[in-house]
Design a protein around this motif. Structure first.
Motif, short mmCIF file in Angstrom:
data_model
loop_
_atom_site.label_atom_id
_atom_site.label_comp_id
_atom_site.label_asym_id
_atom_site.label_seq_id
_atom_site.Cartn_x
_atom_site.Cartn_y
_atom_site.Cartn_z
N ILE A 74 7.10 -9.53 -33.80
CA ILE A 74 7.84 -8.99 -32.67
C ILE A 74 7.10 -7.81 -32.05
O ILE A 74 7.04 -7.67 -30.83
N ALA A 75 6.49 -6.97 -32.88
CA ALA A 75 5.73 -5.83 -32.35
C ALA A 75 4.52 -6.31 -31.55
O ALA A 75 4.20 -5.75 -30.49
N ALA A 76 3.85 -7.36 -32.02
CA ALA A 76 2.69 -7.89 -31.29
C ALA A 76 3.10 -8.46 -29.94
O ALA A 76 2.44 -8.20 -28.92
N ILE A 77 4.17 -9.23 -29.91
CA ILE A 77 4.60 -9.82 -28.65
C ILE A 77 5.15 -8.73 -27.72
O ILE A 77 5.00 -8.82 -26.50
N ALA A 78 5.74 -7.69 -28.28
CA ALA A 78 6.24 -6.58 -27.45
C ALA A 78 5.10 -5.83 -26.78
O ALA A 78 5.17 -5.49 -25.60
N ALA A 79 4.02 -5.61 -27.51
CA ALA A 79 2.87 -4.91 -26.93
C ALA A 79 2.28 -5.70 -25.78
O ALA A 79 1.92 -5.15 -24.74
N VAL A 80 2.21 -7.00 -25.94
CA VAL A 80 1.63 -7.86 -24.90
C VAL A 80 2.58 -7.99 -23.71
O VAL A 80 2.14 -8.03 -22.56
N THR A 81 3.87 -8.01 -23.97
CA THR A 81 4.86 -8.21 -22.91
C THR A 81 4.85 -7.08 -21.89
O THR A 81 5.07 -7.32 -20.71
N TRP A 82 4.56 -5.87 -22.30
CA TRP A 82 4.62 -4.73 -21.40
C TRP A 82 3.33 -4.51 -20.63
O TRP A 82 3.26 -3.63 -19.77
N ILE A 83 2.28 -5.28 -20.90
CA ILE A 83 1.01 -5.11 -20.19
C ILE A 83 1.14 -5.29 -18.67
O ILE A 83 0.61 -4.49 -17.92
N PRO A 84 1.85 -6.30 -18.16
CA PRO A 84 1.92 -6.46 -16.70
C PRO A 84 2.61 -5.30 -15.98
O PRO A 84 2.43 -5.13 -14.78
N LEU A 85 3.39 -4.51 -16.69
CA LEU A 85 4.04 -3.37 -16.04
C LEU A 85 3.03 -2.27 -15.71
O LEU A 85 3.30 -1.42 -14.88
N LEU A 86 1.86 -2.29 -16.36
CA LEU A 86 0.82 -1.33 -16.00
C LEU A 86 0.22 -1.68 -14.65
O LEU A 86 -0.04 -0.81 -13.84
N HIS A 87 -0.02 -2.97 -14.43
CA HIS A 87 -0.50 -3.44 -13.13
C HIS A 87 -0.30 -4.96 -13.10
O HIS A 87 -0.56 -5.65 -14.09
N TYR A 88 0.14 -5.48 -11.96
CA TYR A 88 0.45 -6.91 -11.88
C TYR A 88 -0.76 -7.80 -12.09
O TYR A 88 -0.64 -8.94 -12.48
N LYS A 89 -1.99 -7.28 -11.84
CA LYS A 89 -3.19 -8.12 -12.01
C LYS A 89 -3.42 -8.48 -13.47
O LYS A 89 -4.15 -9.40 -13.77
N LEU A 90 -2.77 -7.77 -14.39
CA LEU A 90 -2.95 -8.02 -15.81
C LEU A 90 -1.95 -9.05 -16.35
O LEU A 90 -1.92 -9.33 -17.54
N ALA A 91 -1.17 -9.65 -15.48
CA ALA A 91 -0.16 -10.60 -15.91
C ALA A 91 -0.78 -11.85 -16.53
O ALA A 91 -0.26 -12.39 -17.51
N ILE A 92 -1.89 -12.31 -15.99
CA ILE A 92 -2.55 -13.50 -16.54
C ILE A 92 -2.99 -13.24 -17.97
O ILE A 92 -2.77 -14.05 -18.87
N MET A 93 -3.61 -12.08 -18.19
CA MET A 93 -4.04 -11.73 -19.54
C MET A 93 -2.84 -11.68 -20.48
O MET A 93 -2.90 -12.19 -21.60
N ALA A 94 -1.74 -11.10 -20.04
CA ALA A 94 -0.56 -10.97 -20.90
C ALA A 94 0.04 -12.34 -21.23
O ALA A 94 0.44 -12.58 -22.37
N VAL A 95 0.09 -13.23 -20.26
CA VAL A 95 0.65 -14.56 -20.50
C VAL A 95 -0.22 -15.34 -21.49
O VAL A 95 0.29 -15.97 -22.42
N VAL A 96 -1.53 -15.27 -21.31
CA VAL A 96 -2.43 -15.98 -22.23
C VAL A 96 -2.31 -15.41 -23.64
O VAL A 96 -2.23 -16.16 -24.62
N LEU A 97 -2.28 -14.09 -23.76
CA LEU A 97 -2.13 -13.47 -25.08
C LEU A 97 -0.79 -13.81 -25.72
O LEU A 97 -0.72 -14.09 -26.93
N ALA A 98 0.29 -13.77 -24.95
CA ALA A 98 1.61 -14.08 -25.50
C ALA A 98 1.67 -15.53 -25.97
O ALA A 98 2.22 -15.82 -27.04
N CYS A 99 1.09 -16.44 -25.20
CA CYS A 99 1.06 -17.85 -25.61
C CYS A 99 0.22 -18.03 -26.87
O CYS A 99 0.58 -18.81 -27.76
#
Length: 169
Positions: A74-99
């Motif tokens: 849960i901590a790992a997925i939480a860290a990845v989930t909040w990445i796009p809130l830093l900047h929307y361009k990082l959403a692709i990275m966050a989705v790939v990491l979460a998957c």
């Protein structure tokens, strides 16, 4: 940028035995380039780079262990989930990491209860994001950058600073 891709390939080969995992690491580097200090905007890229590398290290660590507490997943997925809130361009990275994290966890545990517990964090994050868009711009899908009021800009900066301070500590 080319050296960052090469460095990610070499470093990931130390921890990730299969080629697919190394390709995933290189794709993450190519999509967002969070490893470069002056990639585009240092403010969102540095915390995102740290979180992205932490997630890759977690995936490598998780691959080597059969029994991991659900709190770690849960901590790992939480860290990845909040990445796009830093900047929307990082959403692709966050989705790939979460998957990738979800796939690793599911392959090892085959537990739908664990996957359901992990999915709570992205649902809460998405709800918060859409609520923020609604408060800042009046529409959940409208970009807050289209609104030129000083109130929305102030809310956005306060939210970003508090989120970054939370990830840095």
């Amino acid at each position: 940028s080319g050296l960052a891709v090469l460095a990610v390939w070499v470093l990931s080969s130390l921890y990730i035995p299969n080629t697919g995992g190394r390709v995933l690491a290189v794709l993450l580097c190519c999509f967002s380039l969070p490893l470069l200090i002056a990639a585009n905007q240092t403010f969102p890229d540095m915390p995102a780079g740290v979180l992205g590398l932490s997630a890759l290290a977690y995936i490598a660590w998780r691959n080597q262990r059969l029994s991991v507490p659900i709190e770690a997943d849960i901590a790992a997925i939480a860290a990845v989930t909040w990445i796009p809130l830093l900047h929307y361009k990082l959403a692709i990275m966050a989705v790939v990491l979460a998957c990738a994290i979800a796939l690793v966890v599911y392959r090892q545990t085959r537990s739908f209860a664990r996957m359901a517990g992990m999915s709570v964090v992205p649902i809460v994050a998405a709800t918060g994001f859409f609520y923020y868009n609604y408060v800042a711009s009046g529409d959940i899908f409208r970009s807050p950058s289209e609104v030129e009021s000083s109130l929305s800009v102030g809310v956005r900066w306060m939210f970003t600073f508090s989120l970054t301070a939370g990830t840095a500590s």
